[in-house]
Write a protein that holds these residues in place. Sequence first.
Motif, short mmCIF file in Angstrom:
data_model
loop_
_atom_site.label_atom_id
_atom_site.label_comp_id
_atom_site.label_asym_id
_atom_site.label_seq_id
_atom_site.Cartn_x
_atom_site.Cartn_y
_atom_site.Cartn_z
N LEU A 213 -12.42 -2.98 3.90
CA LEU A 213 -11.11 -3.19 3.29
C LEU A 213 -10.29 -1.90 3.37
CD1 LEU A 213 -12.52 -5.03 0.14
CD2 LEU A 213 -11.68 -6.07 2.27
N ARG A 214 -9.03 -1.97 2.93
CA ARG A 214 -8.16 -0.79 2.95
C ARG A 214 -7.98 -0.26 1.54
NH1 ARG A 214 -2.89 -2.65 6.44
NH2 ARG A 214 -2.63 -3.98 4.60
N ALA A 215 -7.94 1.07 1.42
CA ALA A 215 -7.70 1.66 0.10
C ALA A 215 -7.10 3.05 0.24
CB ALA A 215 -8.98 1.73 -0.72
N GLY A 216 -6.35 3.43 -0.79
CA GLY A 216 -5.78 4.76 -0.88
C GLY A 216 -5.52 5.07 -2.34
N ALA A 217 -4.91 6.23 -2.59
CA ALA A 217 -4.63 6.63 -3.96
C ALA A 217 -3.42 7.54 -4.00
CB ALA A 217 -5.84 7.34 -4.58
#
Length: 277
Positions: free
Chosen positions: A219-223
């Motif tokens: 999946l895609r993730a960032g912050a």
Amino acid sequence: MTGADIDDSEDPNADIQYHLEVGPEDVADTVLLPGNPERLEKIVAFWDDHEIAARHREYRTATGTYEETPISVTSTGIGSPSAAIAVEELARVGCDTFVRVGSCGAIQPEMDVGDLVITTGAVRQEGTSDEYVREDYPATADQEVVSALVAAAERLGYDYHTGVTMSADSFYAGQGRPGFEGFEAAGSETLVEDLKEANVKNIEMEASVILTLANLYGLRAGAVCTVYANRETGEFRTEGESRAAETATLATHLLAKMDRIKREAGADRWHAGLSLE
């Protein structure tokens, strides 16, 4: 306990998730993940419309649109254990992109209170991700999510920094602060300086597990976090909280545009040869 002993409402594979109390029809593909449930109202204030989808424990979920782009938000509470539950259950109902929206402490002197930090990777000092994968597995942000967050911050004119974040399991000892009656954990006196020397930008409590689980599950993730305190200069103010929320909201819209352009170009990943204009 056997499977026969588990009530349907507690089945982790049921459509309605046990902790979040959301199903596939309640959430968009992209979900913003603040820690504080009260931050939800500050996030949806930037949207064109929204409806509350669920409230249970520390988890509050709302879904709406921004510039015709579907978007959701789910609060995770404090720390990586509850953030991991949120990612697990949101992934089970079809969500594929996660953006942590929070606050942090900066540890580089040039970073001001109110600035944004966009995480490119994270030091896994929390213990939750260790229960999923070996400790030397990297917690890296998705390049497309980072690109969208940077583009959003640029368009909004907000000061931002990109780099490595450290995620801790405690606010006090795990971040080099004294505990009750001045208790000091082993190594706490050099923790912040060691991280600063390693060019780590900031400290918070959830990013690394969100990034790790997203990578494990494809999946895609960032912050993106707003700086509330600078541990180097001693400055502290709860200022600029809305900047991270607005940046993440616009980034969600830009990600949707990026995905459409990729499809039209027949590209698997976003790259410098494509344009958002």
